[in-house]
Design an enzyme around this catalytic site. Structure first.
Site, PDB file in Angstrom:
ATOM      1  CE  LYS A  16      24.561  18.069  28.303  1.00 58.27           C
ATOM      2  NZ  LYS A  16      25.255  17.298  29.328  1.00 58.27           N
ATOM      3  CE1 TYR A  19      25.814  19.095  24.935  1.00 58.40           C
ATOM      4  CE2 TYR A  19      24.820  21.277  24.762  1.00 58.40           C
ATOM      5  CZ  TYR A  19      25.645  20.391  25.432  1.00 58.40           C
ATOM      6  OH  TYR A  19      26.286  20.779  26.584  1.00 58.40           O
TER       7      TYR A  19
HETATM    8  P1  NAD Z   1      34.803  17.511  27.976  1.00 59.82           P
HETATM    9  O1  NAD Z   1      34.668  17.003  26.577  1.00 59.82           O
HETATM   10  O2  NAD Z   1      36.123  18.028  28.396  1.00 59.82           O
HETATM   11  O3  NAD Z   1      34.314  16.410  29.009  1.00 59.82           O
HETATM   12  C1  NAD Z   1      33.407  15.371  28.700  1.00 59.82           C
HETATM   13  C2  NAD Z   1      33.996  14.071  29.251  1.00 59.82           C
HETATM   14  O4  NAD Z   1      33.052  13.004  29.043  1.00 59.82           O
HETATM   15  C3  NAD Z   1      35.276  13.654  28.521  1.00 59.82           C
HETATM   16  O5  NAD Z   1      36.266  13.282  29.463  1.00 59.82           O
HETATM   17  C4  NAD Z   1      34.855  12.454  27.671  1.00 59.82           C
HETATM   18  O6  NAD Z   1      35.911  11.553  27.412  1.00 59.82           O
HETATM   19  C5  NAD Z   1      33.740  11.864  28.524  1.00 59.82           C
HETATM   20  N1  NAD Z   1      32.767  11.076  27.755  1.00 59.82           N
HETATM   21  C6  NAD Z   1      32.174  11.429  26.584  1.00 59.82           C
HETATM   22  N2  NAD Z   1      31.348  10.437  26.167  1.00 59.82           N
HETATM   23  C7  NAD Z   1      31.420   9.453  27.105  1.00 59.82           C
HETATM   24  C8  NAD Z   1      30.816   8.182  27.238  1.00 59.82           C
HETATM   25  N3  NAD Z   1      29.965   7.725  26.306  1.00 59.82           N
HETATM   26  N4  NAD Z   1      31.106   7.433  28.323  1.00 59.82           N
HETATM   27  C9  NAD Z   1      31.986   7.866  29.257  1.00 59.82           C
HETATM   28  N5  NAD Z   1      32.605   9.065  29.169  1.00 59.82           N
HETATM   29  C10 NAD Z   1      32.326   9.855  28.123  1.00 59.82           C
HETATM   30  O7  NAD Z   1      33.673  18.619  28.139  1.00 59.82           O
HETATM   31  P2  NAD Z   1      33.328  19.577  29.376  1.00 59.82           P
HETATM   32  O8  NAD Z   1      33.296  20.958  28.848  1.00 59.82           O
HETATM   33  O9  NAD Z   1      34.167  19.256  30.547  1.00 59.82           O
HETATM   34  O10 NAD Z   1      31.814  19.145  29.652  1.00 59.82           O
HETATM   35  C11 NAD Z   1      31.390  18.495  30.836  1.00 59.82           C
HETATM   36  C12 NAD Z   1      29.864  18.575  30.913  1.00 59.82           C
HETATM   37  O11 NAD Z   1      29.449  19.940  31.003  1.00 59.82           O
HETATM   38  C13 NAD Z   1      29.134  18.004  29.698  1.00 59.82           C
HETATM   39  O12 NAD Z   1      27.997  17.310  30.139  1.00 59.82           O
HETATM   40  C14 NAD Z   1      28.732  19.229  28.907  1.00 59.82           C
HETATM   41  O13 NAD Z   1      27.589  19.007  28.107  1.00 59.82           O
HETATM   42  C15 NAD Z   1      28.450  20.213  30.033  1.00 59.82           C
HETATM   43  N6  NAD Z   1      28.528  21.621  29.623  1.00 59.82           N
HETATM   44  C16 NAD Z   1      29.753  22.209  29.385  1.00 59.82           C
HETATM   45  C17 NAD Z   1      29.787  23.569  29.001  1.00 59.82           C
HETATM   46  C18 NAD Z   1      31.096  24.294  28.767  1.00 59.82           C
HETATM   47  O14 NAD Z   1      31.065  25.534  28.583  1.00 59.82           O
HETATM   48  N7  NAD Z   1      32.236  23.611  28.781  1.00 59.82           N
HETATM   49  C19 NAD Z   1      28.596  24.297  28.854  1.00 59.82           C
HETATM   50  C20 NAD Z   1      27.387  23.637  29.077  1.00 59.82           C
HETATM   51  C21 NAD Z   1      27.361  22.306  29.503  1.00 59.82           C
HETATM   52  C1  UD2 Z   2      28.423  27.299  23.480  1.00 57.13           C
HETATM   53  C2  UD2 Z   2      28.948  25.871  23.535  1.00 57.13           C
HETATM   54  C3  UD2 Z   2      28.127  24.995  22.649  1.00 57.13           C
HETATM   55  C4  UD2 Z   2      26.649  25.113  22.989  1.00 57.13           C
HETATM   56  C5  UD2 Z   2      26.222  26.582  22.908  1.00 57.13           C
HETATM   57  C6  UD2 Z   2      24.770  26.722  23.366  1.00 57.13           C
HETATM   58  C7  UD2 Z   2      31.322  25.811  24.004  1.00 57.13           C
HETATM   59  C8  UD2 Z   2      32.678  25.694  23.440  1.00 57.13           C
HETATM   60  N1  UD2 Z   2      30.339  25.831  23.105  1.00 57.13           N
HETATM   61  O1  UD2 Z   2      28.614  27.805  22.175  1.00 57.13           O
HETATM   62  O2  UD2 Z   2      28.542  23.659  22.809  1.00 57.13           O
HETATM   63  O3  UD2 Z   2      26.401  24.595  24.288  1.00 57.13           O
HETATM   64  O4  UD2 Z   2      27.037  27.369  23.791  1.00 57.13           O
HETATM   65  O5  UD2 Z   2      24.350  28.037  23.308  1.00 57.13           O
HETATM   66  O6  UD2 Z   2      31.105  25.851  25.199  1.00 57.13           O
HETATM   67  N2  UD2 Z   2      34.012  32.970  18.263  1.00 57.13           N
HETATM   68  C9  UD2 Z   2      34.796  33.787  17.478  1.00 57.13           C
HETATM   69  N3  UD2 Z   2      35.977  33.282  16.991  1.00 57.13           N
HETATM   70  C10 UD2 Z   2      36.387  32.002  17.246  1.00 57.13           C
HETATM   71  C11 UD2 Z   2      35.575  31.176  18.048  1.00 57.13           C
HETATM   72  C12 UD2 Z   2      34.382  31.683  18.543  1.00 57.13           C
HETATM   73  O7  UD2 Z   2      34.437  34.936  17.209  1.00 57.13           O
HETATM   74  O8  UD2 Z   2      37.469  31.607  16.778  1.00 57.13           O
HETATM   75  C13 UD2 Z   2      32.758  33.503  18.820  1.00 57.13           C
HETATM   76  C14 UD2 Z   2      31.554  32.680  18.411  1.00 57.13           C
HETATM   77  O9  UD2 Z   2      31.077  33.069  17.168  1.00 57.13           O
HETATM   78  C15 UD2 Z   2      30.588  32.991  19.556  1.00 57.13           C
HETATM   79  C16 UD2 Z   2      31.517  33.232  20.762  1.00 57.13           C
HETATM   80  O10 UD2 Z   2      32.809  33.445  20.224  1.00 57.13           O
HETATM   81  O11 UD2 Z   2      29.863  34.146  19.290  1.00 57.13           O
HETATM   82  C17 UD2 Z   2      31.549  32.066  21.719  1.00 57.13           C
HETATM   83  O12 UD2 Z   2      31.822  30.892  20.974  1.00 57.13           O
HETATM   84  P1  UD2 Z   2      31.977  29.445  21.661  1.00 57.13           P
HETATM   85  O13 UD2 Z   2      32.120  28.465  20.562  1.00 57.13           O
HETATM   86  O14 UD2 Z   2      33.030  29.491  22.702  1.00 57.13           O
HETATM   87  O15 UD2 Z   2      30.622  29.234  22.459  1.00 57.13           O
HETATM   88  P2  UD2 Z   2      29.075  29.312  22.006  1.00 57.13           P
HETATM   89  O16 UD2 Z   2      28.381  30.154  23.020  1.00 57.13           O
HETATM   90  O17 UD2 Z   2      28.929  29.692  20.586  1.00 57.13           O
END
Ligand code: NAD
Ligand code: UD2
Length: 313
Positions: free
Chosen positions: A145, A141
Site C-alpha cells: 500500500k 500488504y
Molecule cells: P473486497 O475484497 O470486497 O474488494 C476487493 C475487490 O478487488 C474484489 O471485488 C476482488 O474481486 C477485486 N480484485 C482482487 N484482486 C484483483 C485483481 N488482481 N484484478 C482485478 N480485481 C481484483 O475488499 P474491500 O474491503 O472492498 O477493499 C477495497 C479496497 O480498500 C482494497 O484496496 C483494500 O486494500 C482497501 N482497504 C479496505 C479496508 C476495509 O476496512 N475494508 C481497510 C483498508 C483498506
Molecule cells: C484490519 C484489516 C486488516 C489490516 C489491519 C491493519 C479488516 C477486516 N482487517 O485488521 O486487513 O488492514 O486492519 O491494521 O479490515 N476480533 C475479535 N473477534 C473476532 C474477530 C475480530 O475479537 O471474531 C477483534 C480482533 O482481534 C481485532 C478487532 O476485532 O482486535 C478488529 O478485527 P478486524 O479483523 O476486523 O480488523 P483489524 O483491525 O484487526
C-alpha cells in the site's frame, strides 16, 4: 463523468459504484471476481462489467480508455495472505497499481483515487494518528500500500496525473464478506448474532479500533474523483476519529440485533496492534473548502443499518 472502478464488485467498490450511478455518472468495473461478486452490482442502473485482472496491462489499458476518472480499489486485501504469499501480494497490489496508473496516464484520466490503508502506520502508538506519523509497515500488504502511495505521488509530480491517496481505517457496512475467519469483526459478529451463535473476543476485548461506515467513505471517494485538484497532500486518513473497544462494539451489535449470545475470550491474535485511532483533520479541511463537511455517521446508527442488511439476506 465516466468512471472506472477497479475492484468494483467488492464491498467498498460496489458502494462506490452505487453512489456514482445515483449521481448520474457512468460506471465501468474491472474486477477478477477473486473476492468480489457480480451480485454486489445488481442495482437498478447498470454498470459496464469487465472481468479482468489488474496484473494484466492490456486489460487495464482497455478498461481505462475513455475514462474521466479512475477509482483504484482492486487489491489482495488480506494481511495474513500477504505474509504467507508476499510475491502474489506484490504482483496484484504494486504491479497492478502501476499498470493502472500507466493506463490512466495514457488515457488522459482527470483523476485517480487510490485506496491505501492505516496498515501503513503499523504499531505506531502516537494516537490519534496524523498523516505525518512515522510509517512502520509490518506486512507485505502494508508495504504494497505504501508503494502504491509513492507511485501515486510520483505520477502526480512527474506526469501531472491528479492522484488522491486515502488511508482507510476499519470500514464496515452491508456487502462486507462474512465468510472468512479473517472477515471484519463487524461482519463476523453480525452474522453470528443473527444466527444466535456465540462469539469469540480475542485478548480481553479492550483493544480498540476506529470504525468508519462505508457510506461515509464512498462519499469521499466520489468527491475526490470529481475534485482531484483539491487533494494536493500525499495522503489523507479516512476514519471516524472515535475509538471503540471490541467489547463496546459487541454490546452495540447485540443491541442492534436484539439478541444476546454467549461470549468466549481467546488469546490475542499474534502480531495484532492493540489500539488504532485516526484523525481526519486534514481531510476535514478539504471537505469544508468543498462545501461538503465530513460528518461520520454515529457508530450505533451505521451498525443498525448493517445488521438490518445482514438480517435481510
Ligand atoms: P473486497 O475484497 O470486497 O474488494 C476487493 C475487490 O478487488 C474484489 O471485488 C476482488 O474481486 C477485486 N480484485 C482482487 N484482486 C484483483 C485483481 N488482481 N484484478 C482485478 N480485481 C481484483 O475488499 P474491500 O474491503 O472492498 O477493499 C477495497 C479496497 O480498500 C482494497 O484496496 C483494500 O486494500 C482497501 N482497504 C479496505 C479496508 C476495509 O476496512 N475494508 C481497510 C483498508 C483498506
Ligand atoms: C484490519 C484489516 C486488516 C489490516 C489491519 C491493519 C479488516 C477486516 N482487517 O485488521 O486487513 O488492514 O486492519 O491494521 O479490515 N476480533 C475479535 N473477534 C473476532 C474477530 C475480530 O475479537 O471474531 C477483534 C480482533 O482481534 C481485532 C478487532 O476485532 O482486535 C478488529 O478485527 P478486524 O479483523 O476486523 O480488523 P483489524 O483491525 O484487526
Amino acid at each position: 463523468m465516466r468512471f472506472l472502478i477497479t475492484g468494483g464488485a467488492g464491498f467498498i467498490g460496489s458502494h462506490t459504484a452505487e453512489l456514482l450511478l445515483s449521481q448520474g455518472h457512468t460506471v465501468t468495473v474491472l474486477d477478477n471476481l477473486s473476492t468480489g461478486k457480480k451480485e454486489n452490482l445488481a442495482f437498478d442502473k447498470k454498470v459496464e462489467f469487465i472481468e479482468g485482472d489488474v496484473k494484466d496491462k492490456a486489460a487495464c489499458e482497455r478498461a481505462a480508455k475513455g475514462q474521466d476518472g479512475v477509482i483504484h480499489l482492486a487489491a489482495q486485501v488480506s494481511v495474513i495472505h500477504s505474509l504467507e504469499n508476499p510475491a502474489h501480494t506484490h504482483q496484484v497490489n504494486i504491479d497492478g497499481t502501476l499498470n493502472l496508473l500507466e493506463a490512466s496516464r495514457k488515457a488522459g484520466a482527470k483523476s485517480f483515487v487510490f485506496a491505501s490503508s492505516c496498515a501503513v502506520y503499523g504499531d505506531n502508538n502516537q494516537l490519534p494518528l496524523m498523516e505525518t506519523a512515522t510509517l512502520k509497515p509490518l506486512s507485505p500488504y502494508a508495504v504494497s500500500k505504501l508503494a502504491g502511495e509513492n507511485y501515486c505521488g510520483m505520477y502526480r509530480q512527474s506526469h501531472g496525473l491528479k492522484t488522491c491517496v486515502f488511508r482507510f481505517f476499519n470500514i464496515f457496512g452491508s456487502r462486507q464478506d462474512d465468510t472468512s475467519p479473517y472477515s471484519g469483526v463487524i461482519a463476523i459478529f453480525a452474522k453470528r448474532l443473527l444466527a444466535s451463535q456465540g462469539v469469540t473476543l480475542f485478548g480481553d476485548g479492550n483493544q480498540t479500533r476506529d470504525f468508519l461506515y462505508v457510506k461515509d467513505l464512498v462519499k469521499v471517494l466520489t468527491l475526490a474523483g470529481s475534485h482531484p485538484e483539491s487533494f494536493t497532500g500525499p495522503a489523507y486518513n479516512l476514519c471516524s476519529g472515535k475509538q471503540t473497544t471490541v467489547n463496546q462494539l459487541f454490546a452495540h451489535l447485540s443491541k442492534a440485533a436484539g439478541k444476546s449470545v454467549s461470549t468466549q475470550f481467546a488469546p490475542a491474535r499474534t502480531g495484532e496492534i492493540l489500539h488504532s485511532l485516526g484523525s481526519y483533520q486534514l481531510y476535514g479541511k478539504v471537505a469544508d473548502s468543498l462545501g461538503a463537511p465530513f460528518q461520520p455517521t454515529p457508530l450505533e446508527e451505521g451498525l443498525r443499518e448493517t445488521v438490518r442488511w445482514y438480517a435481510s439476506r
